[in-house]
Motif scaffolding. Structure first.
Motif, PDB file in Angstrom:
ATOM      1  N   GLY A 246       0.801  -1.322  -0.004  1.00  0.00           N
ATOM      2  CA  GLY A 246       0.089   0.164  -0.070  1.00  0.00           C
ATOM      3  C   GLY A 246       0.779   1.511  -0.169  1.00  0.00           C
ATOM      4  N   GLY A 247       2.138   1.280  -0.057  1.00  0.00           N
ATOM      5  CA  GLY A 247       2.956   2.464  -0.091  1.00  0.00           C
ATOM      6  C   GLY A 247       4.265   2.200  -0.508  1.00  0.00           C
ATOM      7  N   ARG A 248       5.034   3.329  -0.911  1.00  0.00           N
ATOM      8  CA  ARG A 248       6.348   2.908  -1.405  1.00  0.00           C
ATOM      9  C   ARG A 248       7.393   3.260  -0.016  1.00  0.00           C
ATOM     10  NH1 ARG A 248       8.943   5.568  -6.890  1.00  0.00           N
ATOM     11  NH2 ARG A 248      11.362   5.228  -6.378  1.00  0.00           N
ATOM     12  N   PRO A 249       8.071   2.471   0.399  1.00  0.00           N
ATOM     13  CA  PRO A 249       9.080   2.975   1.394  1.00  0.00           C
ATOM     14  C   PRO A 249      10.119   3.567   1.043  1.00  0.00           C
ATOM     15  CG  PRO A 249       9.554   0.404   0.575  1.00  0.00           C
ATOM     16  CD  PRO A 249       8.132   1.020   0.006  1.00  0.00           C
ATOM     17  N   ASP A 250      10.413   4.707   1.872  1.00  0.00           N
ATOM     18  CA  ASP A 250      11.473   5.429   1.470  1.00  0.00           C
ATOM     19  C   ASP A 250      12.703   5.271   2.360  1.00  0.00           C
ATOM     20  OD1 ASP A 250      11.151   6.910   4.144  1.00  0.00           O
ATOM     21  OD2 ASP A 250       9.313   8.036   3.183  1.00  0.00           O
ATOM     22  N   ILE A 251      13.910   5.989   1.803  1.00  0.00           N
ATOM     23  CA  ILE A 251      15.058   5.746   2.636  1.00  0.00           C
ATOM     24  C   ILE A 251      14.924   6.048   4.010  1.00  0.00           C
ATOM     25  CG2 ILE A 251      16.347   7.565   1.877  1.00  0.00           C
ATOM     26  CD1 ILE A 251      18.540   6.036   1.465  1.00  0.00           C
ATOM     27  N   GLN A 252      14.360   7.263   4.234  1.00  0.00           N
ATOM     28  CA  GLN A 252      14.225   7.651   5.782  1.00  0.00           C
ATOM     29  C   GLN A 252      13.613   6.797   6.610  1.00  0.00           C
ATOM     30  OE1 GLN A 252      12.415  11.520   6.374  1.00  0.00           O
ATOM     31  NE2 GLN A 252      12.682  11.363   8.376  1.00  0.00           N
ATOM     32  N   THR A 253      12.562   6.173   6.269  1.00  0.00           N
ATOM     33  CA  THR A 253      11.791   5.155   7.070  1.00  0.00           C
ATOM     34  C   THR A 253      12.692   3.949   7.353  1.00  0.00           C
ATOM     35  OG1 THR A 253       9.623   5.772   5.991  1.00  0.00           O
ATOM     36  CG2 THR A 253       9.578   3.491   6.775  1.00  0.00           C
ATOM     37  N   ILE A 254      13.423   3.323   6.261  1.00  0.00           N
ATOM     38  CA  ILE A 254      14.301   2.376   6.367  1.00  0.00           C
ATOM     39  C   ILE A 254      15.252   2.536   7.168  1.00  0.00           C
ATOM     40  CG2 ILE A 254      15.435   0.447   5.371  1.00  0.00           C
ATOM     41  CD1 ILE A 254      12.733   0.091   4.653  1.00  0.00           C
ATOM     42  N   ALA A 255      16.097   3.683   7.115  1.00  0.00           N
ATOM     43  CA  ALA A 255      17.199   4.121   8.012  1.00  0.00           C
ATOM     44  C   ALA A 255      16.747   4.003   9.326  1.00  0.00           C
ATOM     45  CB  ALA A 255      17.712   5.530   7.441  1.00  0.00           C
ATOM     46  N   ASN A 256      15.549   4.690   9.480  1.00  0.00           N
ATOM     47  CA  ASN A 256      15.007   4.909  11.028  1.00  0.00           C
ATOM     48  C   ASN A 256      14.991   3.382  11.730  1.00  0.00           C
ATOM     49  OD1 ASN A 256      15.016   7.586  10.853  1.00  0.00           O
ATOM     50  ND2 ASN A 256      12.887   7.634  10.386  1.00  0.00           N
ATOM     51  N   GLU A 257      14.418   2.580  10.949  1.00  0.00           N
ATOM     52  CA  GLU A 257      14.171   1.123  11.411  1.00  0.00           C
ATOM     53  C   GLU A 257      15.427   0.522  11.857  1.00  0.00           C
ATOM     54  OE1 GLU A 257      11.290  -1.547  10.218  1.00  0.00           O
ATOM     55  OE2 GLU A 257      10.039  -0.211   9.014  1.00  0.00           O
ATOM     56  N   LEU A 258      16.353   0.768  11.029  1.00  0.00           N
ATOM     57  CA  LEU A 258      17.907   0.323  11.213  1.00  0.00           C
ATOM     58  C   LEU A 258      18.662   0.967  12.374  1.00  0.00           C
ATOM     59  CD1 LEU A 258      18.847  -0.447   7.566  1.00  0.00           C
ATOM     60  CD2 LEU A 258      18.393  -2.242   9.637  1.00  0.00           C
ATOM     61  N   GLY A 259      18.048   2.363  12.965  1.00  0.00           N
ATOM     62  CA  GLY A 259      18.513   2.923  13.808  1.00  0.00           C
ATOM     63  C   GLY A 259      20.045   3.672  13.331  1.00  0.00           C
ATOM     64  N   VAL A 302      -2.433  -6.494  -7.180  1.00  0.00           N
ATOM     65  CA  VAL A 302      -0.895  -6.661  -6.980  1.00  0.00           C
ATOM     66  C   VAL A 302      -0.363  -5.344  -7.163  1.00  0.00           C
ATOM     67  CG1 VAL A 302       1.028  -7.610  -8.211  1.00  0.00           C
ATOM     68  CG2 VAL A 302      -0.913  -8.800  -7.906  1.00  0.00           C
ATOM     69  N   ALA A 303      -0.912  -4.413  -8.140  1.00  0.00           N
ATOM     70  CA  ALA A 303      -0.182  -3.024  -8.045  1.00  0.00           C
ATOM     71  C   ALA A 303      -0.310  -2.410  -6.835  1.00  0.00           C
ATOM     72  CB  ALA A 303      -0.931  -2.377  -9.362  1.00  0.00           C
ATOM     73  N   PHE A 304      -1.336  -2.512  -6.230  1.00  0.00           N
ATOM     74  CA  PHE A 304      -1.611  -1.652  -4.720  1.00  0.00           C
ATOM     75  C   PHE A 304      -0.477  -2.272  -3.864  1.00  0.00           C
ATOM     76  CE2 PHE A 304      -3.335  -1.658  -0.639  1.00  0.00           C
ATOM     77  CZ  PHE A 304      -3.461  -0.325  -0.379  1.00  0.00           C
ATOM     78  N   LEU A 305      -0.458  -3.589  -3.677  1.00  0.00           N
ATOM     79  CA  LEU A 305       0.506  -4.126  -2.830  1.00  0.00           C
ATOM     80  C   LEU A 305       1.952  -3.935  -3.023  1.00  0.00           C
ATOM     81  CD1 LEU A 305      -1.230  -7.699  -2.409  1.00  0.00           C
ATOM     82  CD2 LEU A 305      -1.165  -5.967  -0.696  1.00  0.00           C
ATOM     83  N   LEU A 306       2.449  -3.615  -4.084  1.00  0.00           N
ATOM     84  CA  LEU A 306       3.590  -3.350  -4.428  1.00  0.00           C
ATOM     85  C   LEU A 306       3.887  -1.672  -4.281  1.00  0.00           C
ATOM     86  CD1 LEU A 306       4.172  -5.615  -7.577  1.00  0.00           C
ATOM     87  CD2 LEU A 306       5.018  -5.885  -5.336  1.00  0.00           C
TER      88      LEU A 306
END
Length: 350
Positions: A246-259, A302-306
């Motif tokens: 339902g969305g496109r993960p951005d680098i800020q979100t991933i970086a925050n999850e990795l601390g 499928v398009a939405f889930l991606l």
């Protein structure tokens, strides 16, 4: 994710010995799982898929899987427990034990515990990091029985669960309900163990501060080394797949999850010869193939889930990956007749 640096776990040394208590030999399990017998004698790591195959094989070799797993756990000897489990057994109280179990479980297997305290309840859910396959039912039973048994041994009290939710029954359900002390709900979308939150404050008779002073620094150092040796590429790709829906993960979100900062993440990805944009494309491609193999999902879903905003974007991306339309690719994989062009549920490209 199949790299040996990430998807691997070591079977405890006492595992095969303890299986004999429920009338199962390691040889029979490995044969049933179609795995090499050398796993009995070599201290090697196995993949998540191989580990799942072992736990899928065990219930096929015993008459009553539920009674068997209860016996397997309750008869286990503390002296044979790995250091990561001993750190939980010698914790201050049940809450401390569960938190230590959650932290150091990673040293044994790529598995994560999600522990949520709310109201009068403490809910525990399991997540395996390197697979989209459902966890074998008997392995779920094993983990939940082990978590309650840990509390019972540590407190020396007959603790009971508040609620147990499992995907489907396996063996003697009554034996399992008698052990947990509550009814079990089957058929849900997730496996969940709910404890009484008040039990988490119960003191562990087995608390040993001096032993923890020895164990914890060594475990923390090993955990730090393990995390450092993991490929950041694999971790980021897994996080992307988890955050895609339902969305496109951005680098800020991933970086925050990795601390870590975005700059640090970019630098580490560059050091491994890749980029955030490239990994996002790979993650979407992997997930597209997985979703399209599920005939219950239409192309729009499928398009939405991606995380695509429209079908045209997904259509163009998939053509660049596979050289074919999503519908035709699905038809070929599933062995069905291709959908006529005028019936496609995706817009044509002009």
């Amino acid at each position: 994710m199949t790299s040996n640096t990430f998807d691997r776990l070591k079977i405890p040394s006492g595992f095969w010995t303890e299986l004999h208590q429920i009338g199962v030999t390691g040889q029979d399990v490995l044969r049933k799982a179609h795995l090499p017998l050398t796993l009995l004698i070599e201290p090697v790591f196995v993949t998540t898929a191989q580990y799942f195959a072992i736990w899928d094989a065990i219930p096929k070799l015993i008459d009553d899987p539920s009674a068997g797993i209860i016996k397997f756990i309750t008869n286990s000897k503390i002296a044979q427990w790995p250091p990561s489990l001993l750190a939980s057994y010698h914790a201050r109280n049940y809450r401390d034990a569960l938190n230590r179990m959650s932290r150091y479980k990673q040293l044994c297997a790529p598995e994560r515990f999600h522990i949520t305290e709310k109201g009068k309840s403490c809910m525990i859910e399991l997540e395996w990091l390197n697979t989209d396959q459902p966890e074998p039912p008997m392995l779920v039973y094993n983990t939940f029985v082990a978590l309650l048994e840990l509390g019972r041994r540590g407190t020396e009290q007959p603790l009971k669960a508040s609620r147990v939710e499992l995907s489907y029954p396996l063996g003697n359900v009554k034996a399992l309900e008698d052990y947990f002390g509550c009814s079990i709900q089957f058929g849900g979308s997730s496996n969940r163990l709910t404890l009484h939150r008040s039990d988490l404050d119960k003191h562990f008779i087995s608390y040993n501060a001096e032993l923890l002073d020895i164990l914890i620094p060594a475990l923390d150092q090993t955990l730090e080394e393990q995390q450092r040796n993991k490929s950041i590429t694999e971790i980021v790709k897994w996080l992307m797949k988890r955050n895609l829906e339902g969305g496109r993960p951005d680098i800020q979100t991933i970086a925050n999850e990795l601390g870590m900062s975005e700059r640090t993440l970019q630098r580490r990805l560059t050091g491994e010869g890749t980029s955030f944009k490239l990994l996002l494309t790979e993650a979407r491609h992997d997930q597209a193939r997985k979703y399209l193999e599920n005939p219950s999902l239409d192309i729009k879903e499928v398009a939405f889930l991606l995380g695509y905003e429209d079908q045209n974007s997904f259509y163009r991306a998939f053509r660049s990956w596979e050289g074919d339309t999503p519908s035709n690719w699905r038809a070929e994989q599933l062995g069905i007749s291709p959908i006529p062009a005028n019936d496609l549920d995706i817009p044509p490209i002009h």
